[in-house]
Design a protein around this motif. Structure first.
Motif: not given
Ligand code: MG
Ligand code: FPP
Length: 343
Positions: A101, A105, A110
């Protein structure tokens, strides 16, 4: 589960969450899940080993494993080793999806740290996700329950479907609530559903009870995504470890926008603002006037409506269960804790 217990949970979901401490049995089983994750076959390549260490070394709350373990405990499952391994598989799939992901993105952060794609590049991020999926398959083969293989394989397919679904609907302001909820099921809820269903399968419950656990997990997952999408608007960047209103800036329309556009009094103004934002983003210009849009959404009550929808989903999931447990109620309440810390 008694009706009284259900009602008191419904009340507590809307109040300031009061979360109990984690019981010893759950602490121990979560430690066993962590050990299982770290004990997977190590890769021979240094970059891959470092990237995996980076991803696994900061496992968060182990929410999906907690769902498996708490459901297993609630139904009196005695196959603890298989339960822990199934819980670890759920987490490995989750981490693999995040690795992929973050590439999709183009995410730099994160949980407040640089993403694997940021530190080692897209190739290593994708391949470390693939490595985790391979290790998850290995684990599943060792548990030796063919039904679990099917459950988690279906999840992988749904996750890909959900992600492509999201890709196709970027910058489309006319997403309906039904489309949105379908996407939530595919990209998030199916893994929670599988984590709960797996507990029923390992415990060899009768089929209706397994299905009840799955339905609860799906409802929990939809509620979780609703809260996550709400936090994208309301949390401060530092507490979520990623940029605020990042979804919308990426063209992803979520519940707070859909619900606000259902309010006749605000629909036109919000459409105009989001339209302008999307044009900016697609032209590669920086987002401006996000605060004005946030104020409009606030006035349209869409943050409260999103939270209420999450609570309704969760409550509907709980009613599928024949009974509940303190640990499960606690997990449900925890979902709303970040909302009380909003910026
Ligand atoms: Mg994402
Ligand atoms: C996070 O969403 C991402 C997901 C819940 C699913 C991602 C799924 C894939 C990339 C496809 C399938 C991948 C595999 C490995 C089978 P988000 O971007 O809304 O949340 P975020 O803000 O935490 O990034």
């Amino acid at each position: 589960m008694t009706l009284t217990a259900r009602i008191s949970l419904a009340t507590s979901l809307t109040a300031t969450p009061h979360v109990e401490h984690t019981p010893d049995w759950l602490v121990q089983q979560l430690e066993a899940v962590r050990a299982s994750l770290l004990g997977m076959m190590p890769p021979q390549t240094l970059w891959l080993a470092d990237a995996l260490q980076h991803s696994l070394g900061r496992t968060g709350k182990l929410l999906r494993p907690q769902m498996t373990l708490v459901c297993g405990h609630m139904v009196g499952c005695t196959q603890t080793h298989a339960l822990i391994e199934a819980a670890a598989v759920a987490e490995m799939i989750h981490i693999a999806t995040l690795l992929h992901d973050d590439v999709l993105d183009d995410a730099e952060l994160r949980r407040g740290l640089p993403t694997v794609k940021q530190r080692w590049g897209n190739e290593v991020a994708i391949l470390s996700g693939d490595y985790l999926l391979a290790q998850a398959s290995l684990k599943l083969s060792r548990i030796g329950n063919i039904r679990l293989v099917g459950i988690f394989s279906e999840v992988l397919a749904a996750l890909c479907d959900g992600e492509v679904n999201q890709l196709c609907s970027r910058f489309q302001l006319d997403m309906t609530m039904t489309d949105y909820l379908t996407k939530c099921q595919q990209k998030t809820a199916c893994l929670f559903g599988a984590a709960c269903e797996a507990a029923g399968v390992v415990a060899a419950l009768p089929e209706p009870d397994i299905q009840a656990l799955k339905q609860f997990g799906l409802a929990y997952g939809v509620a979780f995504q609703l809260v996550d999408d709400l936090l994208d608007f309301t949390a401060d960047a530092a507490s979520v470890g990623k940029p605020v209103m990042g979804d919308l800036c990426n063209g992803i329309v979520t519940a707070p926008i859909i619900l606000a556009m259902q309010q006749p009094h605000y629909a036109a103004a919000i459409r105009q603002q989001v339209d302008a934002l999307f044009k900016h983003m697609q032209a590669g210009q920086p987002a401006d006037d996000l605060q004005r849009l946030k104020n409009l959404l606030q006035q349209a009550d869409s943050f409260t409506l999103t939270r209420q929808l999450a609570e309704q989903q969760l409550q509907a999931g709980l009613t599928r269960l024949p009974h509940t447990s303190e640990s499960l109620n606690n997990l449900c309440q925890r979902m709303f804790v970040p909302l009380s810390k909003r910026g």
